[in-house]
Design a protein around this motif. Structure first.
Motif, mmCIF file in Angstrom:
data_model
loop_
_atom_site.group_PDB
_atom_site.id
_atom_site.type_symbol
_atom_site.label_atom_id
_atom_site.label_comp_id
_atom_site.label_asym_id
_atom_site.label_seq_id
_atom_site.Cartn_x
_atom_site.Cartn_y
_atom_site.Cartn_z
ATOM 1 N N GLU A 1 0.968 -1.266 -0.111
ATOM 2 C CA GLU A 1 0.012 -0.071 -0.026
ATOM 3 C C GLU A 1 0.943 1.307 0.030
ATOM 4 O OE1 GLU A 1 -3.500 2.151 2.705
ATOM 5 O OE2 GLU A 1 -2.926 0.121 2.880
ATOM 6 N N VAL A 2 0.671 1.956 -1.194
ATOM 7 C CA VAL A 2 1.528 3.200 -1.219
ATOM 8 C C VAL A 2 0.783 4.492 -0.529
ATOM 9 C CG1 VAL A 2 2.760 4.618 -2.785
ATOM 10 C CG2 VAL A 2 2.855 2.341 -3.225
ATOM 11 N N VAL A 3 1.362 5.223 0.275
ATOM 12 C CA VAL A 3 1.162 6.289 0.915
ATOM 13 C C VAL A 3 2.062 7.475 0.592
ATOM 14 C CG1 VAL A 3 0.117 7.551 2.760
ATOM 15 C CG2 VAL A 3 -0.529 5.240 2.351
ATOM 16 N N GLN B 1 -2.005 8.099 -8.479
ATOM 17 C CA GLN B 1 -3.545 7.523 -7.756
ATOM 18 C C GLN B 1 -3.508 6.948 -6.589
ATOM 19 O OE1 GLN B 1 -6.365 7.766 -10.016
ATOM 20 N NE2 GLN B 1 -4.841 9.055 -11.139
ATOM 21 N N TYR B 2 -2.297 7.255 -5.762
ATOM 22 C CA TYR B 2 -2.184 6.973 -4.457
ATOM 23 C C TYR B 2 -2.676 7.793 -3.585
ATOM 24 C CZ TYR B 2 0.983 3.658 -6.773
ATOM 25 O OH TYR B 2 1.720 2.911 -7.595
ATOM 26 N N ASP B 3 -2.940 7.280 -2.041
ATOM 27 C CA ASP B 3 -3.452 8.357 -1.326
ATOM 28 C C ASP B 3 -2.594 9.033 -0.786
ATOM 29 O OD1 ASP B 3 -6.069 6.863 -1.140
ATOM 30 O OD2 ASP B 3 -5.307 5.464 0.226
ATOM 31 N N VAL C 1 9.714 1.696 4.003
ATOM 32 C CA VAL C 1 8.649 0.736 4.057
ATOM 33 C C VAL C 1 8.485 0.209 5.415
ATOM 34 C CG1 VAL C 1 8.519 -1.521 2.983
ATOM 35 C CG2 VAL C 1 9.603 -0.013 1.711
ATOM 36 N N LEU C 2 7.215 0.120 5.795
ATOM 37 C CA LEU C 2 6.943 -0.341 7.310
ATOM 38 C C LEU C 2 5.900 -1.556 7.056
ATOM 39 C CD1 LEU C 2 7.247 2.848 7.352
ATOM 40 C CD2 LEU C 2 5.973 2.737 9.283
ATOM 41 N N ILE D 1 13.482 -0.588 -3.346
ATOM 42 C CA ILE D 1 12.469 -0.451 -2.239
ATOM 43 C C ILE D 1 11.855 -1.824 -2.093
ATOM 44 C CG2 ILE D 1 10.129 0.573 -1.775
ATOM 45 C CD1 ILE D 1 11.290 3.124 -3.114
ATOM 46 N N LEU D 2 11.307 -2.551 -3.056
ATOM 47 C CA LEU D 2 10.668 -3.814 -3.111
ATOM 48 C C LEU D 2 11.517 -4.963 -2.466
ATOM 49 C CD1 LEU D 2 8.523 -3.897 -6.390
ATOM 50 C CD2 LEU D 2 7.920 -3.228 -3.936
ATOM 51 N N SER D 3 12.786 -4.788 -2.481
ATOM 52 C CA SER D 3 13.930 -5.740 -2.125
ATOM 53 C C SER D 3 13.756 -5.840 -0.312
ATOM 54 C CB SER D 3 15.154 -6.000 -2.387
ATOM 55 O OG SER D 3 15.710 -4.417 -1.863
#
Length: 127
Positions: free
Chosen positions: A14-16, A36-38, A98-99, A123-125
């Motif tokens: 979830e990207v904020v 389109q993210y919050d 990233v949390l 980031i995804l790693s």
């Protein structure tokens, strides 16, 4: 931005976006960039402070950044346009974090300049 967005959307994250600006400026930025993210507003910069994100004239206006911006202009790259009625703090630095679902920080990157961003793969790693 679109390629990065698609890459993030392909994962269960979830990207904020956190902004310190006003609601009008935040809405305008989202419209200009097409994200389109919050977006959450942190006008008191409590999260910025908690994550150690400072502001720096030297880091923003250094020669290499100005040279890169000039190259972007020469390549006709468009930047999101600001609103003349809004005064933004152009010296505030950002970051990427990233949390997990418990609030544990799995990845942190404090930007050393406005253009210092990790790749989506980096980031995804952290997951």
């Amino acid at each position: 931005h679109n390629q990065k967005s698609r890459s993030l959307d392909a994962h269960s994250v979830e990207v904020v976006i956190i902004s310190f600006g006003c609601r009008e400026g935040a809405s305008h930025w989202l419209e200009e960039t097409g994200f389109q993210y919050d977006m959450l507003l942190d006008s008191d910069r409590e999260l910025y402070t908690a994550f150690g994100l400072g502001a720096s004239v030297r880091k923003v206006l250094n020669f290499s950044n100005m040279l890169l911006y000039a190259e972007y202009v020469m390549d006709h790259m468009e930047f999101p346009r600001g609103l003349p009625s809004i005064q933004d703090d152009m010296f505030q630095l950002g970051g990427d974090f990233v949390l997990d679902e418990y609030g544990t920080v799995l990845f942190s990157h404090r930007c050393h300049s406005p253009i210092d961003r990790p790749t989506v793969d980096h980031i995804l790693s952290a997951q």
